[in-house]
Scaffold this active site. Structure first.
Site, short mmCIF file in Angstrom:
data_model
loop_
_atom_site.label_atom_id
_atom_site.label_comp_id
_atom_site.label_asym_id
_atom_site.label_seq_id
_atom_site.Cartn_x
_atom_site.Cartn_y
_atom_site.Cartn_z
CE LYS A 112 -3.79 -2.04 2.67
NZ LYS A 112 -4.64 -1.86 3.85
CD GLU A 146 -2.34 -3.10 6.43
OE1 GLU A 146 -2.40 -2.03 6.99
OE2 GLU A 146 -3.29 -3.57 5.77
CG HIS A 200 -13.84 -1.87 3.50
ND1 HIS A 200 -12.62 -1.36 3.12
CD2 HIS A 200 -14.54 -0.83 4.02
CE1 HIS A 200 -12.60 -0.06 3.41
NE2 HIS A 200 -13.76 0.28 3.95
CE LYS A 209 -14.80 2.11 1.09
NZ LYS A 209 -14.71 3.32 1.93
CD GLU A 231 -7.12 4.19 3.94
OE1 GLU A 231 -5.93 4.12 3.62
OE2 GLU A 231 -7.99 4.65 3.18
NE ARG A 252 -11.40 11.02 1.45
CZ ARG A 252 -12.18 9.99 1.13
NH1 ARG A 252 -13.49 10.12 1.22
NH2 ARG A 252 -11.68 8.84 0.76
#
Lengths: 71, 448
Positions: B158, B200, B208, B237, B288, B292
């Site tokens: 990532k 990771e 998720h 998504k 994470e 926002r």
């Protein structure tokens, strides 16, 4: 027979990854297009030598435009 | 006090923020690139200011031009929307220095959570479970191999400087490593200006699930429950819902509690989202934080009945949160489908062009957030989101039925869209039964 490689999508040329004279294999990216935040490679349809690259980085191409020619 | 809000964004999210501003009687300023001169968001605002050419780097990502637009229009606050500069701490700081209220968290919170390895360390320090992996960015593919040998394959690479699924690369075997490392590094560099990546453990068949949090400047921080967001392509998504179906009560409560502890530990203010991976056994791990407003915020709004954007504006103006934790309940079930100009039959390739015809459904429990109208040109320069379809109902079944009817009632001509694919998702047995995980699309679970 020379063969034209056409863009399969409308986008902006993000990166030209091959130059005239390069040998490429089928599936190798010749140009990377950027469209809607995605990087999309335009791949060589067969093995051969790159005869001509017809686009520059930053240029907008339409779906169906010729971006390169394979010898 | 805030009087006039400039929205440093475009499309549906700009329109969504303007709507909240009108509810509060605030003035509105739109900005637009040359490509967006005719865009609906431009007409929605009291004033509109041109900020440059079509490429985002020369317009929507140009801090100096945005600040100048704010000065010229007399705006005293900036809402960043999502994407573009929304998670750029330097932009938040530049707004503050220019005397403008940034509608979001502090620049410091954005910076700390934007550095994804620092966020992992901070949240682990606060007691949240994090996935096994590297504590710092990795130097090269060789270092990844050492870590992967220790924690076991598959692993995922990532970008350290940014999230949102951009530049992620799953590595199943050591032979895939050098190529994946090079790709992830290049994409991270292109997207975030920093090529650093971290590693990771990759969880197979995980869900998720994220938790909406909201803090004010007076020390109150609440959660607005979870959203299930497992239906993803390219780690991004497509379908979200709240409540998450078939989530054990202990997991649901554990996620909410962890999200609140984590966000409180950094003194978080305004709207934010804590993202988690939930394993098949119900165990969860912090992924994470998005500092926002999220694309999928309407799902939470429809489930709880609260307006997140209005609250963002109030809290940014220094007011206390209007909600108490005990008042925030999931009163309804809500789903969101993202309609993108993409061709699902061609691996979700972008499909730019002109929207020749557009008919959108309406009715009880249906909400549409659209950035386009008939005649709009969907440009190659921006994210291909056309509109969001939100359906809510007293039960999940009712919301699903409304969503299925809404999808069937959409007409979009001129560009290819994700609608046919979304219909297959909503009608699939697996989705109806709530048996979802993040790899379903890539594994072909919804193929025609």
């Amino acid at each position: 027979m020379p063969e034209e490689i056409k863009a399969h999508i409308t986008g902006v040329v993000y990166q030209v990854t091959a130059k005239p004279g390069d040998r490429v294999q089928a599936g190798d990216p010749v140009v990377v297009l950027e469209s809607m935040k995605m990087e999309i490679p335009v791949e060589a349809p067969r093995a051969g030598a790159v005869q001509e690259i017809r686009v520059k980085e930053g240029q907008t191409v339409q779906e169906g435009d010729t971006i390169a020619v394979l010898a | 006090m805030i009087r006039t809000v400039l929205v440093a964004n475009r499309g549906e999210i700009a329109r969504r923020v303007f709507r909240a501003c009108r509810r509060l009687g605030l003035g509105t300023v739109a900005v637009y690139s040359e490509a967006d001169r005719e865009a609906p968001h431009v007409r929605d605002a009291d004033r509109a200011i041109a900020i440059g050419p079509a490429p985002a780097r020369e317009s929507y990502l140009d801090v100096a031009r945005l600040l100048e637009a704010a000065r010229a229009s007399g705006a005293d606050a900036i809402h960043p929307g999502y994407g573009f500069l929304s998670e750029n701490w330097r932009f938040a700081e530049a707004c503050r220095r220019a005397g403008l209220t940034f509608i979001g968290p502090s620049a410091e919170a954005i910076r700390r959570m934007g550095d994804k390895t620092e966020a992992r360390r901070l949240m682990a320090g606060a007691g949240l479970p994090v996935l096994a992996g590297s504590a710092e960015p990795v130097a090269d593919a060789g270092e990844v191999e050492l870590i992967a040998r220790d924690i076991g394959y598959p692993v995922i690479l990532k970008a350290a400087a940014g999230g949102g699924g951009i530049g992620m690369a799953r590595v199943g075997t050591p032979t895939e490593l050098p190529g994946a490392f090079a790709t992830a590094t290049r994409r991270a560099q292109a997207a975030f200006g920093r090529g650093e990546v971290y590693v990771e453990k990759y969880l197979e068949r995980a869900r998720h699930i994220e938790v909406q949090v909201f803090g004010d400047a007076h020390g109150t921080l609440v959660h607005l429950h979870e959203r299930e967001c497992s239906i993803q392509r390219r780690h991004q998504k497509l379908v979200e819902e709240s409540p998450a179906p078939h989530l054990p009560a202990a997991t649901r409560q554990g996620l909410a509690a962890a999200a609140v502890v984590g966000a409180r530990s950094i003194g978080y203010v305004n709207a934010g989202t804590m993202e988690f991976l939930v394993a098949e056994d119900g165990g969860f791990h912090f992924l994470e934080m998005n500092t926002r407003l999220q694309v999928e915020h309407p799902v939470t709004e429809e489930a709880t009945g609260f307006d997140l954007v209005v609250e963002q504006l109030r809290v940014a103006a220094g007011e206390r949160l209007a909600w108490r934790q005990e008042d925030i309940v999931q009163r309804r079930a809500a789903l969101e489908c993202r309609v993108y100009a993409e061709d699902p039959a061609k691996g979700f390739l972008p499909s730019p062009g002109r929207v020749e015809r557009l008919a959108l459904p309406s009715g009880d429990g249906i909400r549409i957030e659209s950035g386009v109208e008939a005649g709009s040109v969907v440009s190659v320069h921006y994210d291909p989101l056309l509109f969001k379809l939100v359906a809510a109902g007293p039960t999940r079944e009712a919301a699903l039925d409304r969503m299925a009817r809404a999808l069937a009632g959409c007409v979009v001509e001129g560009v290819r869209t994700t609608i046919p694919f979304l219909r297959r998702v909503i009608e699939s047995e697996a989705f109806r039964e709530g048996r979802v995980h993040t790899q379903m699309i890539e594994q072909g679970a919804f193929n025609a």
